[in-house]
Design a protein around this motif. Structure first.
Motif, PDB file in Angstrom:
ATOM      1  N   PRO A  91     -12.780 -31.185  79.156  1.00 28.49           N
ATOM      2  CA  PRO A  91     -11.553 -31.576  78.464  1.00 28.49           C
ATOM      3  C   PRO A  91     -11.753 -32.848  77.649  1.00 28.49           C
ATOM      4  O   PRO A  91     -12.595 -33.692  77.975  1.00 28.49           O
ATOM      5  CB  PRO A  91     -10.554 -31.796  79.605  1.00 28.49           C
ATOM      6  CG  PRO A  91     -11.383 -31.992  80.821  1.00 28.49           C
ATOM      7  CD  PRO A  91     -12.636 -31.194  80.620  1.00 28.49           C
ATOM      8  N   GLY A  92     -10.974 -32.969  76.600  1.00 29.00           N
ATOM      9  CA  GLY A  92     -11.124 -34.093  75.687  1.00 29.00           C
ATOM     10  C   GLY A  92     -10.988 -35.438  76.352  1.00 29.00           C
ATOM     11  O   GLY A  92     -11.674 -36.398  75.982  1.00 29.00           O
ATOM     12  N   ARG A  93     -10.106 -35.555  77.337  1.00 29.32           N
ATOM     13  CA  ARG A  93      -9.902 -36.844  77.999  1.00 29.32           C
ATOM     14  C   ARG A  93     -11.155 -37.288  78.754  1.00 29.32           C
ATOM     15  O   ARG A  93     -11.325 -38.477  79.017  1.00 29.32           O
ATOM     16  CB  ARG A  93      -8.713 -36.762  78.957  1.00 29.32           C
ATOM     17  CG  ARG A  93      -8.887 -35.783  80.099  1.00 29.32           C
ATOM     18  CD  ARG A  93      -7.695 -35.806  81.052  1.00 29.32           C
ATOM     19  NE  ARG A  93      -7.845 -34.809  82.099  1.00 29.32           N
ATOM     20  CZ  ARG A  93      -7.490 -33.547  81.993  1.00 29.32           C
ATOM     21  NH1 ARG A  93      -6.931 -33.122  80.876  1.00 29.32           N
ATOM     22  NH2 ARG A  93      -7.659 -32.707  82.995  1.00 29.32           N
ATOM     23  N   GLU A  94     -12.042 -36.331  79.095  1.00 29.71           N
ATOM     24  CA  GLU A  94     -13.301 -36.664  79.745  1.00 29.71           C
ATOM     25  C   GLU A  94     -14.436 -36.774  78.732  1.00 29.71           C
ATOM     26  O   GLU A  94     -15.296 -37.651  78.827  1.00 29.71           O
ATOM     27  CB  GLU A  94     -13.660 -35.597  80.783  1.00 29.71           C
ATOM     28  CG  GLU A  94     -12.667 -35.468  81.927  1.00 29.71           C
ATOM     29  CD  GLU A  94     -13.006 -34.309  82.845  1.00 29.71           C
ATOM     30  OE1 GLU A  94     -14.103 -33.716  82.687  1.00 29.71           O
ATOM     31  OE2 GLU A  94     -12.176 -33.986  83.717  1.00 29.71           O
ATOM     32  N   LEU A  95     -14.457 -35.843  77.775  1.00 28.72           N
ATOM     33  CA  LEU A  95     -15.584 -35.761  76.860  1.00 28.72           C
ATOM     34  C   LEU A  95     -15.606 -36.911  75.855  1.00 28.72           C
ATOM     35  O   LEU A  95     -16.685 -37.446  75.552  1.00 28.72           O
ATOM     36  CB  LEU A  95     -15.556 -34.418  76.127  1.00 28.72           C
ATOM     37  CG  LEU A  95     -16.775 -34.080  75.264  1.00 28.72           C
ATOM     38  CD1 LEU A  95     -18.059 -34.207  76.059  1.00 28.72           C
ATOM     39  CD2 LEU A  95     -16.636 -32.675  74.693  1.00 28.72           C
ATOM     40  N   ALA A  96     -14.454 -37.308  75.335  1.00 22.95           N
ATOM     41  CA  ALA A  96     -14.430 -38.392  74.348  1.00 22.95           C
ATOM     42  C   ALA A  96     -15.039 -39.684  74.909  1.00 22.95           C
ATOM     43  O   ALA A  96     -15.892 -40.300  74.258  1.00 22.95           O
ATOM     44  CB  ALA A  96     -13.003 -38.619  73.844  1.00 22.95           C
ATOM     45  N   PRO A  97     -14.645 -40.140  76.111  1.00 22.45           N
ATOM     46  CA  PRO A  97     -15.281 -41.348  76.653  1.00 22.45           C
ATOM     47  C   PRO A  97     -16.777 -41.175  76.906  1.00 22.45           C
ATOM     48  O   PRO A  97     -17.555 -42.114  76.728  1.00 22.45           O
ATOM     49  CB  PRO A  97     -14.532 -41.597  77.962  1.00 22.45           C
ATOM     50  CG  PRO A  97     -13.233 -40.884  77.818  1.00 22.45           C
ATOM     51  CD  PRO A  97     -13.536 -39.681  76.973  1.00 22.45           C
ATOM     52  N   ARG A  98     -17.179 -39.985  77.323  1.00 26.59           N
ATOM     53  CA  ARG A  98     -18.609 -39.763  77.565  1.00 26.59           C
ATOM     54  C   ARG A  98     -19.417 -39.884  76.278  1.00 26.59           C
ATOM     55  O   ARG A  98     -20.532 -40.412  76.276  1.00 26.59           O
ATOM     56  CB  ARG A  98     -18.827 -38.386  78.196  1.00 26.59           C
ATOM     57  CG  ARG A  98     -18.307 -38.280  79.618  1.00 26.59           C
ATOM     58  CD  ARG A  98     -18.495 -36.897  80.190  1.00 26.59           C
ATOM     59  NE  ARG A  98     -19.907 -36.545  80.322  1.00 26.59           N
ATOM     60  CZ  ARG A  98     -20.340 -35.361  80.737  1.00 26.59           C
ATOM     61  NH1 ARG A  98     -19.469 -34.407  81.039  1.00 26.59           N
ATOM     62  NH2 ARG A  98     -21.637 -35.122  80.848  1.00 26.59           N
ATOM     63  N   LEU A  99     -18.853 -39.383  75.174  1.00 20.88           N
ATOM     64  CA  LEU A  99     -19.527 -39.485  73.886  1.00 20.88           C
ATOM     65  C   LEU A  99     -19.326 -40.842  73.225  1.00 20.88           C
ATOM     66  O   LEU A  99     -20.008 -41.168  72.250  1.00 20.88           O
ATOM     67  CB  LEU A  99     -19.025 -38.379  72.944  1.00 20.88           C
ATOM     68  CG  LEU A  99     -19.406 -36.949  73.318  1.00 20.88           C
ATOM     69  CD1 LEU A  99     -18.671 -35.954  72.438  1.00 20.88           C
ATOM     70  CD2 LEU A  99     -20.915 -36.742  73.206  1.00 20.88           C
ATOM     71  N   GLY A 100     -18.362 -41.606  73.735  1.00 19.09           N
ATOM     72  CA  GLY A 100     -18.081 -42.911  73.141  1.00 19.09           C
ATOM     73  C   GLY A 100     -17.365 -42.820  71.816  1.00 19.09           C
ATOM     74  O   GLY A 100     -17.545 -43.675  70.947  1.00 19.09           O
ATOM     75  N   VAL A 101     -16.537 -41.769  71.635  1.00 18.23           N
ATOM     76  CA  VAL A 101     -15.781 -41.597  70.394  1.00 18.23           C
ATOM     77  C   VAL A 101     -14.296 -41.513  70.731  1.00 18.23           C
ATOM     78  O   VAL A 101     -13.913 -41.321  71.885  1.00 18.23           O
ATOM     79  CB  VAL A 101     -16.223 -40.326  69.632  1.00 18.23           C
ATOM     80  CG1 VAL A 101     -17.699 -40.408  69.270  1.00 18.23           C
ATOM     81  CG2 VAL A 101     -15.945 -39.058  70.430  1.00 18.23           C
ATOM     82  N   SER A 102     -13.473 -41.638  69.722  1.00 14.54           N
ATOM     83  CA  SER A 102     -12.038 -41.537  69.934  1.00 14.54           C
ATOM     84  C   SER A 102     -11.642 -40.085  70.153  1.00 14.54           C
ATOM     85  O   SER A 102     -12.345 -39.154  69.757  1.00 14.54           O
ATOM     86  CB  SER A 102     -11.285 -42.095  68.732  1.00 14.54           C
ATOM     87  OG  SER A 102     -11.450 -41.246  67.602  1.00 14.54           O
ATOM     88  N   ARG A 103     -10.487 -39.893  70.777  1.00 14.98           N
ATOM     89  CA  ARG A 103      -9.978 -38.535  70.958  1.00 14.98           C
ATOM     90  C   ARG A 103      -9.743 -37.876  69.604  1.00 14.98           C
ATOM     91  O   ARG A 103      -9.952 -36.671  69.447  1.00 14.98           O
ATOM     92  CB  ARG A 103      -8.670 -38.579  71.770  1.00 14.98           C
ATOM     93  CG  ARG A 103      -8.841 -39.020  73.220  1.00 14.98           C
ATOM     94  CD  ARG A 103      -9.306 -37.886  74.102  1.00 14.98           C
ATOM     95  NE  ARG A 103      -8.295 -36.845  74.239  1.00 14.98           N
ATOM     96  CZ  ARG A 103      -7.262 -36.883  75.074  1.00 14.98           C
ATOM     97  NH1 ARG A 103      -7.080 -37.949  75.865  1.00 14.98           N
ATOM     98  NH2 ARG A 103      -6.415 -35.879  75.148  1.00 14.98           N
ATOM     99  N   ALA A 104      -9.309 -38.652  68.610  1.00 14.28           N
ATOM    100  CA  ALA A 104      -9.055 -38.097  67.277  1.00 14.28           C
ATOM    101  C   ALA A 104     -10.346 -37.580  66.650  1.00 14.28           C
ATOM    102  O   ALA A 104     -10.377 -36.504  66.040  1.00 14.28           O
ATOM    103  CB  ALA A 104      -8.416 -39.144  66.371  1.00 14.28           C
ATOM    104  N   THR A 105     -11.442 -38.340  66.791  1.00 17.47           N
ATOM    105  CA  THR A 105     -12.732 -37.901  66.254  1.00 17.47           C
ATOM    106  C   THR A 105     -13.192 -36.629  66.944  1.00 17.47           C
ATOM    107  O   THR A 105     -13.674 -35.689  66.294  1.00 17.47           O
ATOM    108  CB  THR A 105     -13.780 -39.010  66.419  1.00 17.47           C
ATOM    109  OG1 THR A 105     -13.407 -40.127  65.605  1.00 17.47           O
ATOM    110  CG2 THR A 105     -15.160 -38.535  66.002  1.00 17.47           C
ATOM    111  N   LEU A 106     -13.056 -36.585  68.259  1.00 15.15           N
ATOM    112  CA  LEU A 106     -13.451 -35.386  68.998  1.00 15.15           C
ATOM    113  C   LEU A 106     -12.616 -34.183  68.568  1.00 15.15           C
ATOM    114  O   LEU A 106     -13.146 -33.084  68.373  1.00 15.15           O
ATOM    115  CB  LEU A 106     -13.311 -35.622  70.498  1.00 15.15           C
ATOM    116  CG  LEU A 106     -13.670 -34.427  71.397  1.00 15.15           C
ATOM    117  CD1 LEU A 106     -15.106 -33.991  71.184  1.00 15.15           C
ATOM    118  CD2 LEU A 106     -13.408 -34.768  72.855  1.00 15.15           C
ATOM    119  N   ARG A 107     -11.300 -34.378  68.397  1.00 18.11           N
ATOM    120  CA  ARG A 107     -10.450 -33.267  67.962  1.00 18.11           C
ATOM    121  C   ARG A 107     -10.878 -32.760  66.593  1.00 18.11           C
ATOM    122  O   ARG A 107     -10.896 -31.545  66.343  1.00 18.11           O
ATOM    123  CB  ARG A 107      -8.981 -33.703  67.935  1.00 18.11           C
ATOM    124  CG  ARG A 107      -8.316 -33.738  69.303  1.00 18.11           C
ATOM    125  CD  ARG A 107      -6.811 -33.831  69.183  1.00 18.11           C
ATOM    126  NE  ARG A 107      -6.392 -35.074  68.566  1.00 18.11           N
ATOM    127  CZ  ARG A 107      -6.104 -36.191  69.248  1.00 18.11           C
ATOM    128  NH1 ARG A 107      -6.199 -36.208  70.573  1.00 18.11           N
ATOM    129  NH2 ARG A 107      -5.725 -37.288  68.619  1.00 18.11           N
TER     130      ARG A 107
END
Length: 251
Positions: free
Chosen positions: A57-73
């Motif tokens: 899920p984005g709430r886990e993956l974004a911090p792992r990648l070190g990017v914002s949720r908006a960038t991941l979306r």
């Protein structure tokens, strides 16, 4: 893309933690969108997330990648549009890897270019174009030089998909032109022809265009300000974003 709940796969169905952590590690460059796309494609290609499997899920993956949720979306939406991912709603919803992407979702092979040849093109381009930007910034520019750069920057910025790569190519050539070396301009033109063949094999991504426009402006600003180090680093960062997408889609 946030699932409410989902059953965990059996232990023997889970990807190895080492591969998972290696792919979904923090992104450290200045091209967050492009590198996120590359990482997601790498995860699909290596089987870290198998066909039919669900991304974290984005709430886990974004911090792992070190990017914002908006960038991941943005990155996920891009790969959904390209046919690599799909979104499912409901209790067991989330973002899933398409089991069999449609033929149109697969990039056309760039004359079956091997990975080593891709790296050769990208490295050669980096040396040439970062050097051209540095040389242009170190050279006293005429009024015509300045007008040439700013005019082509204005034409490229905000251009539509049909014209973008042509105008982008012309702006990059202009940087070499104002560096004052005809041999350098010829070399940049040659490598850009090779790069365009690769770019034609991958999707043209609107978030990348917007990012490139900002980077183009930063490079031209550094050249006009007579800042060789800034021009070189700005061009290198810009080229790194394109390289990330090419590696992601073509290797």
């Amino acid at each position: 893309m946030e699932p409410l709940a989902a059953p965990r796969p059996a232990a023997d169905e889970e990807p190895g933690r080492g591969a998972d952590e290696a792919v979904f590690r923090p992104i450290r460059g200045g091209n967050a969108f492009e590198e996120t796309v590359e990482r997601l494609l790498q995860a699909l290609r290596l089987g870290v997330v198998a066909p039919g499997g669900r991304l974290p899920p984005g709430r886990e993956l974004a911090p792992r990648l070190g990017v914002s949720r908006a960038t991941l979306r943005e990155a996920v939406a891009t790969l959904q549009s390209a046919g690599y991912l799909e979104s499912r709603r409901g209790r067991y919803g989330g973002t899933f890897v398409v089991a069999a992407p449609p033929a149109g979702a697969r990039p056309r092979p760039a004359r079956s270019r091997p990975a080593a040849d891709l790296e050769d093109v990208l490295q050669f381009r980096l040396v040439l174009e970062a050097g051209a930007a540095e040389a242009a910034a170190a050279r006293p520019l005429t009024r015509a030089d300045r007008g040439h750069l700013t005019g082509l920057l204005a034409g490229c910025t905000g251009a539509g998909p049909a014209d973008y790569r042509r105008l982008d190519s012309r702006l990059h050539l202009a940087v070499a032109e104002v560096a004052g070396s005809p041999s350098l301009t010829t070399a940049v033109a040659d490598v850009r022809t090779r790069v365009n063949e690769l770019l034609d094999a991958i999707p043209l991504l609107p978030p990348n265009i917007e990012h490139s426009d900002r980077q183009h402006a930063a490079v031209v600003t550094a050249i006009l300000a007579g800042d060789p180090a800034g021009a070189r680093s700005g061009m290198a960062e810009h080229l790194a974003g394109t390289a990330a997408l090419l590696r992601g889609f073509l290797t």
